[in-house]
Design a protein around this motif. Structure first.
Motif, PDB file in Angstrom:
ATOM      1  N   GLU A   1       0.825  -1.224   0.000  1.00  0.00           N
ATOM      2  CA  GLU A   1       0.000   0.000   0.000  1.00  0.00           C
ATOM      3  C   GLU A   1       0.853   1.266   0.000  1.00  0.00           C
ATOM      4  O   GLU A   1       0.449   2.289  -0.536  1.00  0.00           O
TER       5      GLU A   1
ATOM      6  N   LYS B   1      -4.828  -4.376  -4.054  1.00  0.00           N
ATOM      7  CA  LYS B   1      -6.031  -4.526  -3.217  1.00  0.00           C
ATOM      8  C   LYS B   1      -5.979  -5.894  -2.539  1.00  0.00           C
ATOM      9  O   LYS B   1      -6.099  -6.926  -3.221  1.00  0.00           O
TER      10      LYS B   1
ATOM     11  N   THR C   1      -9.473  -2.520   7.204  1.00  0.00           N
ATOM     12  CA  THR C   1     -10.897  -2.839   7.266  1.00  0.00           C
ATOM     13  C   THR C   1     -11.458  -3.318   5.925  1.00  0.00           C
ATOM     14  O   THR C   1     -12.542  -3.880   5.878  1.00  0.00           O
ATOM     15  N   GLU C   2     -10.694  -3.117   4.842  1.00  0.00           N
ATOM     16  CA  GLU C   2     -11.188  -3.581   3.526  1.00  0.00           C
ATOM     17  C   GLU C   2     -10.784  -5.027   3.282  1.00  0.00           C
ATOM     18  O   GLU C   2      -9.753  -5.479   3.768  1.00  0.00           O
ATOM     19  N   GLY C   3     -11.592  -5.741   2.516  1.00  0.00           N
ATOM     20  CA  GLY C   3     -11.273  -7.135   2.182  1.00  0.00           C
ATOM     21  C   GLY C   3     -11.597  -8.062   3.345  1.00  0.00           C
ATOM     22  O   GLY C   3     -12.071  -7.634   4.402  1.00  0.00           O
TER      23      GLY C   3
END
Ligand SMILES: C[S@@+](CC[C@H](N)C(=O)[O-])C[C@H]1O[C@@H](n2cnc3c(N)ncnc32)[C@H](O)[C@@H]1O
Length: 416
Positions: free
Chosen positions: A22, A30, A55-57
């Protein structure tokens, strides 16, 4: 449409790989599925830290060996990453024909293989201790050769390199082997095949592009070998000295002890906090204990079979040099032992703070602040130097851009 790459992060710990990816390009990489499970621990601190920061995925907290194949078949993975344990990778032919070749139970590399078989990622980036290249001591290089042959059979080319983070501008003398595998049917693979293996290792390959090296071997250490076609033969009798850098292409291995073209490191002094709580300063008893632990010693010991021998170890400097990058951080950093860092500031000796440990790995300050302090040290001992992953991710981004352009060109030609 903006291009993204689907990433799966295995053995995620507190997310060193993901942070590095990232840091390089958050829009591109991602992480769609991550897995972290600390064996036989009721409270899953690393997972707690990971899932509260990202918090994503999907973040899975299961033993990876129990995650079914279907999970991976449903993920369209471009890049698989993970830092996995160094275990025994020997294999045997099973008695029943259907089962084919079997590795030992609980060996996590076989889960990496299983996930690749079920999802065919374009790229795989792994991290391990450098001992992996030499294991086991009685048949040097066997485990790594089994791993290379596994990738060969899955139709991947593999490059590896031992990187000492301090030699590439980081704050810790942490030496780890990184393994980059890419599918043989990529344009990148065709492009790389135009170069000799020497050219790949010195200049054109994934690691040479990311971490430049001199164009000559250290003490003329280089070797070439063809891996036996049968992986069980490798497991039973193959032995070889793998050097720091290498490539395996269609079962042909070329390896060189490369010389880093180093960047200036960050020193331990530069990453220290200015204001530090009193609790990090050593007590008189701890000062004495460290003086003993770090001092030279000769101790008479008795082995399990009753044989007497003298254990001896040389002395270390009483405190860590603030003008050098830090030594390798271990999971035992929170305890009083010989490898724990001790720094002396304004005439007073103290431990490193958790934030300083995060800085040694180039994690953001207080990344692990939501877990107990002992675990903050422990997870940093397990983690990797994030900025090295950032640097590798930038190279993956370049490779993927070329891949994307040639695919688009192909579609364009087809339409024409
Ligand atoms: C070397 S650490 C990786 C650290 C990570 N790269 C980071 O930056 O924090 C390996 C991790 O694998 C996890 N692990 C060990 N056995 C596992 C299993 N069977 N299933 C899932 N995770 C496992 C450990 O808890 C540990 O956090």
């Amino acid at each position: 449409m903006e291009k993204t790459m689907n990433v799966v992060e295995l053995f995620a710990g507190v997310g060193g790989f993901r942070l590095g990816l990232e840091k390089a390009n958050k829009e591109l990489f991602k992480t769609v599925w991550a897995n972290q499970w600390e064996p036989s621990k009721k409270v899953q601190h690393a997972y707690e830290c990971y899932s509260s920061n990202f918090t994503e995925g999907i973040a899975s907290n299961e033993n990876i060996t129990l995650v079914p194949d279907s999970t991976f078949q449903n993920l369209n993975i471009d890049l698989l990453v993970g830092g996995f344990p160094c275990q025994d990778y020997s294999v045997a032919r099973s008695l029943s024909k259907e089962e084919g070749i079997k590795g030992k139970k609980g060996v996590l590399f076989w889960d990496i293989k299983r996930i690749i078989e079920n999802s065919h990622p374009k790229y795989v980036l792994l991290e391990n201790v450098d001992r992996l290249l030499k294991s086991p001591s009685k048949q040097r290089g066997r485990d790594f050769a089994v791993m290379l042959a596994t990738f060969r059979d899955l139709q991947y080319t593999v490059e590896w390199r031992v990187i000492n983070a301090a030699e590439y501008g980081q704050a810790q003398r942490r030496r780890r082997v990184f393994i980059f595998a890419y599918k043989d049917n990529l344009d990148y693979s065709t492009e790389q095949q135009q170069f000799s293996m020497d050219q790949v290792l010195y200049e054109k390959g994934f690691f040479a592009e990311t971490f430049p090296v001199e164009h000559e071997p250290y003490k003329n250490r280089r070797a070439t070998v063809t891996l036996p076609s049968d992986i069980v033969d490798i497991s039973d009798e193959f032995s070889f000295e793998f050097h720091h850098a290498g490539i395996m292409r269609n079962g042909e291995v070329h390896t060189i002890h490369t010389i880093p073209n180093s960047k200036p490191a960050i020193t331990l002094g530069e990453i220290l906090e200015n204001e530090v709580d009193e609790k990090y300063y050593l007590t008189e008893a701890q000062i004495e204990k460290f003086a003993y632990l770090r001092g030279p010693k000769k101790i008479e010991r008795t082995s399990a079979d009753g044989h007497k021998y003298v254990f001896s170890e040389g002395g270390m400097s009483p405190v860590d040099d603030l003008n050098l990058p830090g030594r390798t951080m271990l999971t035992s950093e929170a305890s009083v032992n010989r490898s724990t860092h001790v720094v002396e500031v304004d005439g007073r000796k103290r431990f490193l703070t958790p934030v300083e440990c995060e800085r040694l790995n180039s994690f953001p300050d207080n990344w692990t602040a939501n877990i107990p302090e002992r675990m903050r040290y422990f997870t940093m001992g397990n983690a990797l130097v994030v900025n090295l992953i950032r640097d590798m991710a930038k190279t993956i981004e370049k490779i993927e851009a070329r891949e994307h352009v040639s695919k688009t060109q192909l579609e364009f030609d087809l339409i024409k």
